[in-house]
Scaffold this motif. Structure first.
Motif, PDB file in Angstrom:
ATOM      1  N   ARG A 336      34.386  40.361  35.983  1.00 44.41           N
ATOM      2  CA  ARG A 336      34.610  40.943  34.661  1.00 44.41           C
ATOM      3  C   ARG A 336      33.743  40.241  33.610  1.00 44.41           C
ATOM      4  NH1 ARG A 336      37.262  41.044  30.319  1.00 44.41           N
ATOM      5  NH2 ARG A 336      38.032  38.918  30.548  1.00 44.41           N
ATOM      6  N   GLN A 337      33.491  38.969  33.840  1.00 47.88           N
ATOM      7  CA  GLN A 337      32.678  38.227  32.859  1.00 47.88           C
ATOM      8  C   GLN A 337      31.176  38.356  33.114  1.00 47.88           C
ATOM      9  OE1 GLN A 337      33.991  34.484  31.310  1.00 47.88           O
ATOM     10  NE2 GLN A 337      36.069  34.763  32.105  1.00 47.88           N
ATOM     11  N   LEU A 338      30.820  39.046  34.180  1.00 54.01           N
ATOM     12  CA  LEU A 338      29.396  39.304  34.407  1.00 54.01           C
ATOM     13  C   LEU A 338      29.012  40.691  33.887  1.00 54.01           C
ATOM     14  CD1 LEU A 338      28.784  37.985  38.056  1.00 54.01           C
ATOM     15  CD2 LEU A 338      27.983  36.951  35.924  1.00 54.01           C
ATOM     16  N   ARG A 339      29.775  41.699  34.319  1.00 55.99           N
ATOM     17  CA  ARG A 339      29.432  43.093  33.985  1.00 55.99           C
ATOM     18  C   ARG A 339      29.383  43.306  32.487  1.00 55.99           C
ATOM     19  NH1 ARG A 339      26.695  46.583  36.144  1.00 55.99           N
ATOM     20  NH2 ARG A 339      27.768  46.403  38.148  1.00 55.99           N
ATOM     21  N   GLY A 340      28.258  43.789  32.005  1.00 53.15           N
ATOM     22  CA  GLY A 340      28.122  44.030  30.571  1.00 53.15           C
ATOM     23  C   GLY A 340      27.566  42.827  29.833  1.00 53.15           C
ATOM     24  N   TYR A 341      27.857  41.638  30.351  1.00 53.25           N
ATOM     25  CA  TYR A 341      27.408  40.430  29.658  1.00 53.25           C
ATOM     26  C   TYR A 341      26.049  39.958  30.146  1.00 53.25           C
ATOM     27  CZ  TYR A 341      32.001  40.282  27.598  1.00 53.25           C
ATOM     28  OH  TYR A 341      33.118  40.609  26.891  1.00 53.25           O
ATOM     29  N   THR A 342      25.596  40.517  31.281  1.00 53.66           N
ATOM     30  CA  THR A 342      24.255  40.180  31.731  1.00 53.66           C
ATOM     31  C   THR A 342      23.636  41.396  32.427  1.00 53.66           C
ATOM     32  OG1 THR A 342      22.887  38.544  32.879  1.00 53.66           O
ATOM     33  CG2 THR A 342      24.913  39.224  34.002  1.00 53.66           C
ATOM     34  N   THR A 343      22.382  41.293  32.758  1.00 53.04           N
ATOM     35  CA  THR A 343      21.617  42.357  33.412  1.00 53.04           C
ATOM     36  C   THR A 343      22.401  42.989  34.570  1.00 53.04           C
ATOM     37  OG1 THR A 343      19.716  40.946  32.992  1.00 53.04           O
ATOM     38  CG2 THR A 343      19.360  42.832  34.456  1.00 53.04           C
ATOM     39  N   GLY A 344      22.465  44.292  34.580  1.00 54.69           N
ATOM     40  CA  GLY A 344      23.177  44.978  35.658  1.00 54.69           C
ATOM     41  C   GLY A 344      22.670  44.603  37.040  1.00 54.69           C
ATOM     42  N   TYR A 345      21.370  44.412  37.168  1.00 59.40           N
ATOM     43  CA  TYR A 345      20.803  43.993  38.461  1.00 59.40           C
ATOM     44  C   TYR A 345      21.370  42.661  38.939  1.00 59.40           C
ATOM     45  CZ  TYR A 345      16.937  47.389  38.733  1.00 59.40           C
ATOM     46  OH  TYR A 345      16.185  48.519  38.861  1.00 59.40           O
ATOM     47  N   ALA A 346      21.866  41.867  38.007  1.00 59.75           N
ATOM     48  CA  ALA A 346      22.341  40.528  38.365  1.00 59.75           C
ATOM     49  C   ALA A 346      23.778  40.528  38.876  1.00 59.75           C
ATOM     50  CB  ALA A 346      22.222  39.599  37.158  1.00 59.75           C
ATOM     51  N   VAL A 347      24.448  41.687  38.781  1.00 63.04           N
ATOM     52  CA  VAL A 347      25.876  41.716  39.122  1.00 63.04           C
ATOM     53  C   VAL A 347      26.063  42.136  40.586  1.00 63.04           C
ATOM     54  CG1 VAL A 347      28.145  42.649  38.510  1.00 63.04           C
ATOM     55  CG2 VAL A 347      26.389  42.331  36.730  1.00 63.04           C
ATOM     56  N   PRO A 348      26.565  41.238  41.420  1.00 65.20           N
ATOM     57  CA  PRO A 348      26.753  41.583  42.830  1.00 65.20           C
ATOM     58  C   PRO A 348      28.014  42.430  43.022  1.00 65.20           C
ATOM     59  CG  PRO A 348      27.566  39.351  42.442  1.00 65.20           C
ATOM     60  CD  PRO A 348      27.039  39.868  41.121  1.00 65.20           C
ATOM     61  N   THR A 349      28.150  42.999  44.188  1.00 59.64           N
ATOM     62  CA  THR A 349      29.407  43.659  44.558  1.00 59.64           C
ATOM     63  C   THR A 349      30.309  42.596  45.194  1.00 59.64           C
ATOM     64  OG1 THR A 349      28.204  45.696  45.029  1.00 59.64           O
ATOM     65  CG2 THR A 349      30.430  45.537  45.905  1.00 59.64           C
ATOM     66  N   TYR A 350      31.505  42.489  44.652  1.00 56.80           N
ATOM     67  CA  TYR A 350      32.485  41.517  45.170  1.00 56.80           C
ATOM     68  C   TYR A 350      33.201  42.182  46.344  1.00 56.80           C
ATOM     69  CZ  TYR A 350      36.664  38.415  44.731  1.00 56.80           C
ATOM     70  OH  TYR A 350      37.699  37.539  44.935  1.00 56.80           O
ATOM     71  N   VAL A 351      33.176  41.564  47.506  1.00 57.81           N
ATOM     72  CA  VAL A 351      33.779  42.193  48.681  1.00 57.81           C
ATOM     73  C   VAL A 351      34.664  41.218  49.458  1.00 57.81           C
ATOM     74  CG1 VAL A 351      31.992  43.948  49.088  1.00 57.81           C
ATOM     75  CG2 VAL A 351      31.740  41.695  50.138  1.00 57.81           C
ATOM     76  N   ILE A 352      35.615  41.810  50.138  1.00 57.73           N
ATOM     77  CA  ILE A 352      36.405  41.077  51.136  1.00 57.73           C
ATOM     78  C   ILE A 352      36.093  41.713  52.478  1.00 57.73           C
ATOM     79  CG2 ILE A 352      38.734  40.627  52.017  1.00 57.73           C
ATOM     80  CD1 ILE A 352      39.753  40.358  49.297  1.00 57.73           C
ATOM     81  N   ASP A 353      35.702  40.895  53.425  1.00 55.67           N
ATOM     82  CA  ASP A 353      35.507  41.409  54.779  1.00 55.67           C
ATOM     83  C   ASP A 353      36.901  41.439  55.404  1.00 55.67           C
ATOM     84  OD1 ASP A 353      33.983  42.424  56.827  1.00 55.67           O
ATOM     85  OD2 ASP A 353      32.508  40.804  56.739  1.00 55.67           O
ATOM     86  N   ALA A 354      37.409  42.637  55.632  1.00 52.07           N
ATOM     87  CA  ALA A 354      38.812  42.785  56.007  1.00 52.07           C
ATOM     88  C   ALA A 354      39.117  42.039  57.306  1.00 52.07           C
ATOM     89  CB  ALA A 354      39.151  44.262  56.154  1.00 52.07           C
ATOM     90  N   PRO A 355      40.205  41.280  57.310  1.00 50.23           N
ATOM     91  CA  PRO A 355      40.584  40.550  58.517  1.00 50.23           C
ATOM     92  C   PRO A 355      40.749  41.507  59.699  1.00 50.23           C
ATOM     93  CG  PRO A 355      41.926  39.834  56.656  1.00 50.23           C
ATOM     94  CD  PRO A 355      41.131  41.027  56.196  1.00 50.23           C
ATOM     95  N   GLY A 357      38.488  43.099  61.266  1.00 47.57           N
ATOM     96  CA  GLY A 357      37.347  43.981  61.497  1.00 47.57           C
ATOM     97  C   GLY A 357      37.397  45.306  60.765  1.00 47.57           C
ATOM     98  N   GLY A 358      38.120  45.367  59.667  1.00 50.11           N
ATOM     99  CA  GLY A 358      38.203  46.611  58.889  1.00 50.11           C
ATOM    100  C   GLY A 358      36.946  46.902  58.078  1.00 50.11           C
ATOM    101  N   GLY A 359      36.020  45.991  58.049  1.00 46.81           N
ATOM    102  CA  GLY A 359      34.807  46.200  57.273  1.00 46.81           C
ATOM    103  C   GLY A 359      34.928  45.624  55.870  1.00 46.81           C
ATOM    104  N   LYS A 360      33.836  45.718  55.130  1.00 44.35           N
ATOM    105  CA  LYS A 360      33.815  45.151  53.784  1.00 44.35           C
ATOM    106  C   LYS A 360      34.519  46.093  52.811  1.00 44.35           C
ATOM    107  CE  LYS A 360      29.404  42.845  54.631  1.00 44.35           C
ATOM    108  NZ  LYS A 360      29.201  43.307  56.024  1.00 44.35           N
ATOM    109  N   VAL A 361      35.402  45.528  52.037  1.00 47.40           N
ATOM    110  CA  VAL A 361      36.128  46.315  51.031  1.00 47.40           C
ATOM    111  C   VAL A 361      35.704  45.820  49.652  1.00 47.40           C
ATOM    112  CG1 VAL A 361      38.406  46.971  50.175  1.00 47.40           C
ATOM    113  CG2 VAL A 361      38.090  46.489  52.621  1.00 47.40           C
ATOM    114  N   PRO A 362      35.148  46.722  48.814  1.00 48.51           N
ATOM    115  CA  PRO A 362      34.713  46.273  47.494  1.00 48.51           C
ATOM    116  C   PRO A 362      35.884  46.088  46.546  1.00 48.51           C
ATOM    117  CG  PRO A 362      34.275  48.618  47.774  1.00 48.51           C
ATOM    118  CD  PRO A 362      34.866  48.137  49.065  1.00 48.51           C
ATOM    119  N   LEU A 363      35.777  45.085  45.705  1.00 44.84           N
ATOM    120  CA  LEU A 363      36.800  44.846  44.682  1.00 44.84           C
ATOM    121  C   LEU A 363      36.133  44.945  43.326  1.00 44.84           C
ATOM    122  CD1 LEU A 363      37.526  42.464  47.069  1.00 44.84           C
ATOM    123  CD2 LEU A 363      39.481  42.394  45.579  1.00 44.84           C
TER     124      LEU A 363
END
Ligand SMILES: *Cc1c(COP(=O)(O)O)cnc(C)c1O
Ligand code: SF4
Length: 392
Positions: A336-355, A357-363
């Protein structure tokens, strides 16, 4: 904020944080008597890695009891290995040094929470042949080696890398390639491990060439921490070889601005100049980068190296990693403190790799306040309400 204490301990003092923006050379430090041509030789760096408690005690007189005990015991799960150039980034005066916590074992590693396992993402269960994980419809993870230039204490594949736990990883490239050849749905192959850039240029060239020869394989990528742990490995010869296998992307792994040294930047520029799009994967780690300001400096510094922040991972539930894990709440707050406050290219996707083997889930922090048939009510990055009429 989850804990102001953690944020305070994480701080490097006001001046320290400003200094993090600068690209600083790793320097020869403890190895100042070593000739430059040896220091710059990646084989010398590998041969002279810190791998024993005795070496660690000699170089780091401030080793804590937790670290000493951890090095004695945790080494059986994941080997100790630190390249001299990365070791020089450790601040000996700071027990909470973000570099130190990533590579020096601690006794907490021997404590396993009930929900932690040695294969948190269920990779073994999704391996049709050894060393290949086929979890998603159109792409596979191809494990190339069990070796890394240095070993990260939170490694999600610590069951496999370094061979300290006796896993006995012997990938059979022919079998892995045969599987891909027989599966036309696989259009994307991600080489990882262990670190694929530890292979010789010849071996990696041959492997990439074999994969490129498969008509349905469109996209190749390599996951590597070598530009950070062993930037000397990124030679003009290596880059010349890699560029013959385009389209090839590289995902590096870096967690803290201090890792982005002059040497790392030079290595990354070389890769970028070879036409290789670069992404970064970070793991959210307690006392390392679980701080919005540290993270902002890091992602902005990555852009300066022509690296696009790709994923920020919630630390997997790997056995013995609780002391390095941060809450999801804090991860979302950082986003929340990155988005909007710095270059959009600089904001990664926050993910949890589901325990399991469910795959990556974006948060994503919640920006939708209400969603009705008549309108959508949003909150912008500053927290102001925005109405979108006719939205639905
Ligand atoms: C992360 C991962 C991939 C790649 O996922 P992308 O979202 O395409 O980067 C592929 N296979 C496995 C098993 C993975 O864990
Ligand atoms: S570089 Fe990657 S694979 Fe190697 S120890 Fe670190 S996290 Fe694990």
């Amino acid at each position: 904020m989850e804990s102001s204490a953690s944020s305070a301990e994480n701080s490097e003092g006001g001046g320290g944080r400003a200094a993090l923006k600068a690209f600083v050379s790793a320097g020869r430090g403890y190895w100042r008597d070593v000739p430059a041509e040896q220091w710059d030789d990646w084989r010398w760096q590998l041969k002279n890695r810190i791998t024993t408690l005795a070496q660690l005690e000699r170089l780091l007189p401030t080793l804590t009891p937790e670290e000493r005990a951890g090095t004695q015991l945790a080494n059986h799960k994941l080997a100790l290995g630190i390249t001299p150039c990365f070791f020089n980034l450790i601040d000996p005066a700071d027990e909470f040094c973000p570099i130190r916590r990533q590579v020096i074992p601690r006794i907490e590693e021997t404590v396993t929470a009930p929900w932690e396992t040695i294969d948190p993402c269920g990779e073994e269960a999704h391996s049709p042949v050894p060393g290949l994980v086929h979890r998603y419809p159109d792409r596979v993870l191809f494990l190339v080696t069990d070796r890394c230039a240095s070993y990260c204490r939170y490694c999600t594949r610590s069951r496999l890398v370094s061979n300290a736990a006796g896993y006995d990883f012997h990938p059979d490239f022919e079998q892995q390639i045969a599987y891909i050849r027989a599966h036309p749905e696989v259009r994307d192959v991600l080489l990882s491990g262990g670190d694929p850039l530890l292979l010789s240029d010849e071996k990696l060239d041959a492997l990439l060439g074999e994969l490129r020869a498969i008509p349905h394989v469109e996209f190749l990528r390599i996951g590597t921490r070598i530009p950070i742990f062993l930037p000397q490995r990124i030679t003009p010869e290596l880059c010349g070889m890699l560029r013959r296998h385009h389209p090839l992307f590289i995902s590096i792994h870096s967690n803290h601005p201090r890792e982005l040294t002059v040497e790392a930047r030079t290595a990354l520029e070389r890769l970028a100049d070879a036409g290789i799009p670069l992404g970064n994967q970070s793991v959210l780690l307690r006392h390392v980068n679980d701080d919005p300001e540290i993270m902002r400096i890091h992602v902005q510094k990555l852009l300066m190296c022509r690296v696009r922040p790709y994923y920020l991972y919630q630390c997997d539930l790997i056995a013995g990693s609780a002391h390095l894990r941060t809450s999801v709440r804090r991860g979302l707050e950082i986003l929340r403190q990155l988005r909007g406050y710095t270059t959009g290219y600089a904001v990664p996707t926050y993910v949890i790799d589901a325990p399991g083997g469910g795959g990556k889930v974006p948060l994503t922090p919640e920006y939708v306040v209400r969603h009705t048939a008549e309108r959508v009510l949003l909150r912008n990055y500053k927290g102001e309400l925005v109405r979108i009429p006719g939205g639905a």
